[in-house]
Every structure is written in C-alpha cells, then in structure tokens.
Design a protein around this motif. Sequence first.
Motif, PDB file in Angstrom:
ATOM      1  N   GLY A   1      46.871  34.259  18.088  1.00 16.27           N
ATOM      2  CA  GLY A   1      47.505  35.505  18.483  1.00 16.27           C
ATOM      3  C   GLY A   1      47.856  36.433  17.352  1.00 16.27           C
ATOM      4  O   GLY A   1      47.771  37.644  17.485  1.00 16.27           O
ATOM      5  N   ARG A   2      48.254  35.881  16.226  1.00 19.46           N
ATOM      6  CA  ARG A   2      48.670  36.748  15.122  1.00 19.46           C
ATOM      7  C   ARG A   2      47.527  37.657  14.651  1.00 19.46           C
ATOM      8  O   ARG A   2      47.741  38.867  14.503  1.00 19.46           O
ATOM      9  CB  ARG A   2      49.183  35.890  13.962  1.00 19.46           C
ATOM     10  N   PRO A   3      46.324  37.121  14.418  1.00 25.27           N
ATOM     11  CA  PRO A   3      45.221  38.019  14.043  1.00 25.27           C
ATOM     12  C   PRO A   3      44.930  39.080  15.103  1.00 25.27           C
ATOM     13  O   PRO A   3      44.620  40.229  14.774  1.00 25.27           O
ATOM     14  CB  PRO A   3      44.032  37.067  13.879  1.00 25.27           C
ATOM     15  N   LEU A   4      45.044  38.695  16.396  1.00 26.82           N
ATOM     16  CA  LEU A   4      44.818  39.671  17.456  1.00 26.82           C
ATOM     17  C   LEU A   4      45.884  40.763  17.437  1.00 26.82           C
ATOM     18  O   LEU A   4      45.584  41.943  17.581  1.00 26.82           O
ATOM     19  CB  LEU A   4      44.819  38.968  18.820  1.00 26.82           C
ATOM     20  N   LEU A   5      47.142  40.353  17.245  1.00 23.37           N
ATOM     21  CA  LEU A   5      48.218  41.326  17.193  1.00 23.37           C
ATOM     22  C   LEU A   5      48.047  42.270  16.003  1.00 23.37           C
ATOM     23  O   LEU A   5      48.238  43.479  16.114  1.00 23.37           O
ATOM     24  CB  LEU A   5      49.573  40.608  17.089  1.00 23.37           C
TER      25      LEU A   5
ATOM     26  N   ILE B   1      47.020  30.629  23.309  1.00 21.43           N
ATOM     27  CA  ILE B   1      46.239  31.689  22.667  1.00 21.43           C
ATOM     28  C   ILE B   1      47.047  32.314  21.533  1.00 21.43           C
ATOM     29  O   ILE B   1      46.540  32.536  20.423  1.00 21.43           O
ATOM     30  CB  ILE B   1      45.845  32.771  23.684  1.00 21.43           C
ATOM     31  N   GLY B   2      48.314  32.570  21.811  1.00 24.64           N
ATOM     32  CA  GLY B   2      49.162  33.174  20.793  1.00 24.64           C
ATOM     33  C   GLY B   2      49.421  32.249  19.619  1.00 24.64           C
ATOM     34  O   GLY B   2      49.424  32.678  18.460  1.00 24.64           O
ATOM     35  N   ARG B   3      49.629  30.974  19.907  1.00 24.96           N
ATOM     36  CA  ARG B   3      49.960  30.025  18.837  1.00 24.96           C
ATOM     37  C   ARG B   3      48.792  29.814  17.888  1.00 24.96           C
ATOM     38  O   ARG B   3      48.971  29.701  16.668  1.00 24.96           O
ATOM     39  CB  ARG B   3      50.386  28.692  19.447  1.00 24.96           C
TER      40      ARG B   3
ATOM     41  N   PHE C   1      54.967  33.786  17.947  1.00 30.16           N
ATOM     42  CA  PHE C   1      56.228  33.681  17.228  1.00 30.16           C
ATOM     43  C   PHE C   1      56.881  32.309  17.372  1.00 30.16           C
ATOM     44  O   PHE C   1      58.047  32.122  17.034  1.00 30.16           O
ATOM     45  CB  PHE C   1      57.181  34.781  17.697  1.00 30.16           C
ATOM     46  N   LEU C   2      56.121  31.355  17.921  1.00 30.78           N
ATOM     47  CA  LEU C   2      56.508  29.934  17.937  1.00 30.78           C
ATOM     48  C   LEU C   2      57.834  29.676  18.648  1.00 30.78           C
ATOM     49  O   LEU C   2      58.684  28.937  18.158  1.00 30.78           O
ATOM     50  CB  LEU C   2      56.564  29.380  16.508  1.00 30.78           C
TER      51      LEU C   2
END
Length: 210
Positions: free
Chosen positions: A81-85, A76-78, A129-130
Amino acid sequence: MTNALHDMVAWVIAWAHTPHATTALAVLAFAESSFFPIPPDVLLITLCLINPAQSVWYALVCTAASVLGGAFGYGIGRYGGRPLLERFVSEEKIQAVERYYKRYDVWAVGIAGFTPIPYKVFTVSAGTFLLDFKRFLLASALGRGGRFFLVAGLFFFFGEPIGDFVKKYLNLLSVLFAVLLVGGFAAVHWWSRRQGGDTRQGTAARKPEP
C-alpha cells in the motif's frame, strides 16, 4: 464516466433477479472493501425490497463478506500500500492520514465502515499504517454490520413501503449515527480521563506526610 458507473450499477442490480443473488451480494461486498467502486448497499436494498423476510440474512452475508474483503484490503496495504499511496497521494496527505490513525486508531475504520466514505480507502491505509489487525477486524465488523443491519432492520420491520425512505435518507442516517458514535466515544474517553484524574488526586490527598 458517469454512464459507465450507471451501467455498472444496473448490472449489479440485475443480479438480484437471478438464482445467484446471495452469492453476488457476498462477492460485491468483498470486492467493494478493497477495490470495487460500487457499494453493496445497491444490491442489498434491492434484495430486501424483493424479499423483506430475508433481510437479516442478507445483512449477515453482506457484513461477513465485507469484513473478509476489508481483511484483504488490509493485506494489500500492509504488503504494497505505501508505494501505491506515494504514487497517487502527496506525502503531505499521507502524513496527515497517518496522524489521523495515530489519534483515532481503528475506530476511524469503524466509523468509515458505517458512513458513505469509501471503505476501501480505510482498509488499505489501515494495513499501510500497521493498525492492530484483530482490533481492525472488530471495528470493521461493528461499522459494516451497523450499516447493513440498519438497512435490513428497516425492511424487516416495515417491508416494501420503507424502500423509498431508505434509498433517499440512508447516507444521512449513516452520517447522523456516526456523529452520535463519535460523540459517545468522546464522552467515554473524557469520563475515563476524569475518573483517572480524580483517582490520582484522591491518592495524592491520602498520601501520609513523611
């Protein structure tokens, strides 16, 4: 909101008295690693109270499902996630978390997996953050397994009488263990750097004059 969470916890505990208790534990552990708000410890402790002899099995199921759920959270983060954060967290805080990961790498995930810190925050942000995925899985297994097998071990060896102690002091024990874990990592890191420095100094000392 508090009443809703209380009702949700009661609903989770009720699964312990059904034939599908182990399956419910696995589903809960998976979901909590990425989006569900109730930690699997609630059901794990209840099951261990009911059947202490099966505590280790419950911990194994809980750990495996939690690591798989963590991998899902990483995905999900990869991939989103960035747009959600950026939608829910300020850019300043995002950069602070990113610096935290750059400094401590996947061990931040392992420590978070053992402590009361919401694990899902770290699984999703690890993907954002990979962080290295294989090392992420290893850290997840160590962190989550350490927490769940601590609970299971207490019930397995001491049985039902340990129940009140576990429920009251689990988070404190987890935090203390995490502090010791961090201290151990710091000591190893310091020792490695010192040994490397001594080796370089020794090489420099033995270097022949031109």
